[in-house]
Design a protein around this motif. Structure first.
Motif, mmCIF file in Angstrom:
data_model
loop_
_atom_site.group_PDB
_atom_site.id
_atom_site.type_symbol
_atom_site.label_atom_id
_atom_site.label_comp_id
_atom_site.label_asym_id
_atom_site.label_seq_id
_atom_site.Cartn_x
_atom_site.Cartn_y
_atom_site.Cartn_z
ATOM 1 N N SER A 16 0.828 -1.212 0.000
ATOM 2 C CA SER A 16 0.000 0.000 0.000
ATOM 3 C C SER A 16 0.856 1.253 0.000
ATOM 4 N N ALA A 17 2.155 1.097 -0.247
ATOM 5 C CA ALA A 17 3.077 2.241 -0.256
ATOM 6 C C ALA A 17 3.852 2.303 -1.564
ATOM 7 N N ARG A 18 3.227 1.862 -2.638
ATOM 8 C CA ARG A 18 3.890 1.977 -3.937
ATOM 9 C C ARG A 18 4.144 3.441 -4.263
ATOM 10 N N ALA A 19 5.277 3.716 -4.879
ATOM 11 C CA ALA A 19 5.639 5.100 -5.165
ATOM 12 C C ALA A 19 6.360 5.171 -6.503
ATOM 13 N N PHE A 20 6.729 6.363 -6.887
ATOM 14 C CA PHE A 20 7.503 6.586 -8.097
ATOM 15 C C PHE A 20 8.313 7.857 -7.897
ATOM 16 N N GLU A 32 -3.089 5.862 -10.884
ATOM 17 C CA GLU A 32 -2.850 4.410 -10.886
ATOM 18 C C GLU A 32 -2.228 3.954 -9.569
ATOM 19 N N THR A 33 -1.306 4.741 -9.050
ATOM 20 C CA THR A 33 -0.615 4.365 -7.818
ATOM 21 C C THR A 33 -1.544 4.461 -6.612
ATOM 22 N N ILE A 34 -2.340 5.516 -6.543
ATOM 23 C CA ILE A 34 -3.291 5.645 -5.438
ATOM 24 C C ILE A 34 -4.293 4.500 -5.460
ATOM 25 N N GLN A 35 -4.776 4.156 -6.649
ATOM 26 C CA GLN A 35 -5.726 3.046 -6.767
ATOM 27 C C GLN A 35 -5.114 1.753 -6.242
ATOM 28 N N ASN A 36 -3.879 1.490 -6.637
ATOM 29 C CA ASN A 36 -3.187 0.299 -6.135
ATOM 30 C C ASN A 36 -3.049 0.341 -4.623
ATOM 31 N N ASN A 37 -2.625 1.472 -4.093
ATOM 32 C CA ASN A 37 -2.354 1.567 -2.662
ATOM 33 C C ASN A 37 -3.616 1.391 -1.829
ATOM 34 N N ILE A 63 -0.522 8.160 -0.367
ATOM 35 C CA ILE A 63 -0.726 9.081 -1.480
ATOM 36 C C ILE A 63 0.625 9.697 -1.845
ATOM 37 N N PRO A 64 1.215 9.318 -2.971
ATOM 38 C CA PRO A 64 2.524 9.867 -3.340
ATOM 39 C C PRO A 64 2.483 11.387 -3.506
ATOM 40 N N PHE A 65 3.506 12.045 -2.980
ATOM 41 C CA PHE A 65 3.681 13.491 -3.119
ATOM 42 C C PHE A 65 2.444 14.271 -2.654
ATOM 43 N N ALA A 66 1.794 13.761 -1.622
ATOM 44 C CA ALA A 66 0.521 14.351 -1.190
ATOM 45 C C ALA A 66 0.658 15.809 -0.778
#
Length: 300
Positions: A16-20, A32-37, A63-66
């Motif tokens: 639940s912490a996938r990032a880029f 796409e990343t938020i949906q996965n997380n 949430i990446p770069f929230a």
């Protein structure tokens, strides 16, 4: 009493912490990343429910770069129904939730820009918990911060800055003792001035305390939590075998954990296991804590 672990489940094969990277930022990648997380968070929670693990720390990286200026996308609106779905699941199964903003969030920083960024990050964490429609028992824990050559002045600066935080943040914020700078006694001092609840980290307390037993420490923090705040939260770990002093254990020391449970009676609290193997230790803890009258299971 509920048993929990932080952020990562290594059993289900889903993060639940996938990032880029920032240079790869795009709204499409973000969505796409938020949906996965969020999907993985729900899978983790379902795993936990199946195993009577009713306390969980949600990753700050959901949430990446929230709180980063690059992220101007209204993700809270797009995923509104999904956040509510996760929140409904949490409430339905009586799960306790916490978050732990990263160590670069420093309320008492002398640099006002660091404080500004800290406020933005704390607001993000509060927004996630609010979007799930969780009550005030869902908390965000932080350390007091730095000393900057003058501990008394730095504690006073925390008190002053705390009063300036948004109400949505103050409702959820708790402070914890650390292993070097701010002891439990220091945190209780700040609590008396602000009303902020104090989370006891038992491992840090072993390394930096004023001689209070763990039972006395639990007694001290319990009075800082109101009914609206829920049961006190406690972080538990032990020294990693053969590791540098202060390193957390790879797996739970069941003898030490059993003694911890015995020494903290009759006080009730929720236990976050800061153990490196995450759910593996939580499963072991649940297996041995069933005889403790404080322990809650899904059968209740």
């Amino acid at each position: 009493m509920k048993i929990g672990y932080p952020c990562i489940n290594r059993t289900i094969g889903c993060q639940s912490a996938r990032a880029f990277r920032l240079k790869s930022y795009s709204e499409t990648r973000l969505i796409e990343t938020i949906q996965n997380n969020l999907d993985c968070l729900l899978k983790i929670l379902k795993f936990n429910i199946d195993h009577n693990i009713l306390f969980f720390r949600i990753t700050s990286d959901l949430i990446p770069f929230a709180s980063h200026p690059i992220n101007t996308f209204n993700w809270i609106e797009l995923f509104d129904s999904r956040f509510k779905e996760v929140g409904n699941f949490i409430r339905e199964h009586n799960v306790r939730i916490s978050m732990h903003p990263d160590q670069f969030n420093i309320v008492n920083a002398r640099d006002i820009e660091i404080f500004r960024r800290t406020v933005a990050e704390l607001e993000y964490h509060a927004l996630v918990l609010d979007a799930m429609q969780l009550d005030r028992t869902a908390k965000m824990q932080i350390h007091v911060g730095g000393i900057y050559g003058n501990k008394s002045e730095s504690m006073n600066r925390f008190v002053e800055r705390y009063a300036r935080l948004p109400g949505t943040v103050r409702d959820r914020l708790v402070i914890e003792n650390d292993d070097h700078l701010y002891s439990l006694a220091d945190c209780l001092n700040i609590s008396r001035q602000t009303g902020i609840p104090v989370l006891l980290d038992t491992f840090h307390h072993q390394l930096n305390c004023s001689g209070e037993s763990v039972g006395e420490a639990i007694q001290g923090v319990s009075s800082t939590w109101t009914v609206a705040d829920g049961l006190p939260m406690v972080d538990y770990s032990s020294q990693g075998a053969g590791d540098r002093k202060g390193n957390h254990a790879e797996s739970i020391d069941l003898e030490d954990f059993t003694q911890f449970l015995s020494r903290t009676k009759p006080y009730d609290f929720d236990v976050m296991l800061e153990i490196k193997d995450k759910e593996a230790s939580a499963l072991k803890a649940v297996a041995i804590v069933g005889e403790d009258e404080r322990f809650i299971t899904m059968e209740i």
